[in-house]
Design an enzyme around this catalytic site. Structure first.
Site, PDB file in Angstrom:
ATOM      1  N   GLU A  50       0.986  -1.012  -0.164  1.00  0.00           N
ATOM      2  CA  GLU A  50      -0.094   0.222   0.026  1.00  0.00           C
ATOM      3  C   GLU A  50       1.345   1.000  -0.328  1.00  0.00           C
ATOM      4  O   GLU A  50       1.332   1.485   0.610  1.00  0.00           O
ATOM      5  CB  GLU A  50      -1.066   0.118   1.350  1.00  0.00           C
ATOM      6  N   SER A  51       1.258   1.575  -1.041  1.00  0.00           N
ATOM      7  CA  SER A  51       1.642   2.917  -1.245  1.00  0.00           C
ATOM      8  C   SER A  51       1.679   4.227  -0.379  1.00  0.00           C
ATOM      9  O   SER A  51       2.510   4.760   0.332  1.00  0.00           O
ATOM     10  CB  SER A  51       1.746   3.604  -2.957  1.00  0.00           C
ATOM     11  N   CYS A  81       3.755  -2.481  -8.298  1.00  0.00           N
ATOM     12  CA  CYS A  81       2.781  -2.264  -8.568  1.00  0.00           C
ATOM     13  C   CYS A  81       2.786  -0.828  -7.042  1.00  0.00           C
ATOM     14  O   CYS A  81       2.912   0.557  -7.359  1.00  0.00           O
ATOM     15  CB  CYS A  81       2.013  -3.271  -7.920  1.00  0.00           C
ATOM     16  N   HIS A 177       2.973  -7.781 -10.704  1.00  0.00           N
ATOM     17  CA  HIS A 177       3.567  -8.129  -9.055  1.00  0.00           C
ATOM     18  C   HIS A 177       4.607 -10.056 -10.137  1.00  0.00           C
ATOM     19  O   HIS A 177       3.948 -11.070 -10.257  1.00  0.00           O
ATOM     20  CB  HIS A 177       2.611  -8.815  -8.743  1.00  0.00           C
ATOM     21  N   GLU A 179       7.265 -11.346  -9.168  1.00  0.00           N
ATOM     22  CA  GLU A 179       7.410 -12.177  -7.631  1.00  0.00           C
ATOM     23  C   GLU A 179       6.001 -13.060  -7.410  1.00  0.00           C
ATOM     24  O   GLU A 179       6.858 -14.285  -6.770  1.00  0.00           O
ATOM     25  CB  GLU A 179       7.926 -11.144  -6.607  1.00  0.00           C
TER      26      GLU A 179
END
Ligand code: GLN
Length: 198
Positions: A50-51, A81, A177, A179
Site C-alpha cells: 500500500e503506497s 505496483c 507482480h 514475484e
C-alpha cells in the site's frame, strides 16, 4: 563477479517473495528497513503493498529523504505496483486526509493509483514485454497505470491499452507482480541493470 547486493524495501508488502525471486535471479538480496541497510545496497526493489502506508513508514523511519537522495544519485530501483506508484514524479488519486502516497520522483511519469481497481480489483493476463522473448504472465492487484511518460522513459508493456511497465535509465517499474509467478525474467532484467550489463 560477486553477486550484487540488492535490497528489498521491507516496510510493508510482499518482501519475502521479492527476496526469493532476486536470489533466483542471481543477486545477494537483503531486506532494507534502516538507513545503514539502504546505504549498503547496489540496487533496491520497492515491492507491492500500500503506497500510502509505505509513504508514512518512510517518513516515520527517516528514510524518505535518504531514499530520494540515493535515487537521485542513480541507485538502480525496481518498483512493482505500489513501488511503481512511489517511483513516479506525479501520483493521481494519491489518497486523502493527510495519508497520501508521496512521489519519490525517480521516473518521469504520472501514475494513477488504483486505476484498474476501479474497473476490476485484480486480473491476470499475458503481455508482450519489450526485450523479453515470449509472453509475460502478469498478475494485477488494485494496480495503477501510467498516464504520462517523459521523453526519456521507455514503455515496455501495455495492458488494455494502458502503460503498465516502463524503464528510465537504471529505473524499472511494473504495475503488476512478477514475484507472484515463477517467471524470473523481470527480476533478472533488473539484476542485469544493477550489474551494468543492460
Ligand atoms: N493499490 C495499492 C496502492 O495504492 C497498490 C496495490 C499493490 O501494490 N498490489 O499502493
Amino acid at each position: 563477479m560477486s553477486p550484487p547486493r540488492v535490497g528489498v524495501l521491507a516496510l510493508q508488502g510482499d518482501t519475502r517473495e521479492h527476496l526469493a525471486a532476486l536470489r533466483e535471479a542471481g543477486a545477494d538480496p537483503i531486506p532494507v528497513r534502516r538507513r545503514s541497510e539502504l546505504d549498503a545496497v547496489d540496487g533496491l526493489v520497492i515491492p507491492g503493498g500500500e503506497s500510502t502506508t509505505m509513504s508514512h513508514l518512510l517518513r516515520d523511519l527517516d528514510l524518505l529523504q535518504p531514499l530520494r537522495a540515493r535515487l537521485a544519485g542513480g541507485l538502480p530501483a525496481y518498483g512493482a505496483c505500489a513501488g511503481m506508484i512511489l517511483l513516479a514524479t506525479e501520483i493521481l488519486d494519491a489518497g486523502a486526509n493527510g495519508r497520501e502516497a508521496v512521489p519519490l520522483r525517480a521516473i518521469d511519469m504520472t501514475v494513477r493509483r488504483n486505476a484498474f481497481g476501479r474497473q476490476v480489483d485484480s486480473f491476470e493476463g499475458d503481455l508482450e514485454f519489450a526485450g523479453l522473448h515470449g509472453a509475460v504472465h502478469a498478475v494485477f492487484i488494485r494496480a495503477p497505470w501510467v498516464e504520462r511518460v517523459g521523453a526519456d522513459v521507455q514503455v515496455l508493456a501495455r495492458a488494455a491499452g494502458h502503460i503498465v511497465a516502463v524503464r528510465q535509465g537504471p529505473m524499472l517499474a511494473t504495475a503488476f507482480h512478477p514475484e507472484m509467478t515463477g517467471d524470473r525474467r523481470i527480476h533478472r532484467m533488473f539484476v542485469d541493470i544493477v550489474n551494468g550489463r543492460s
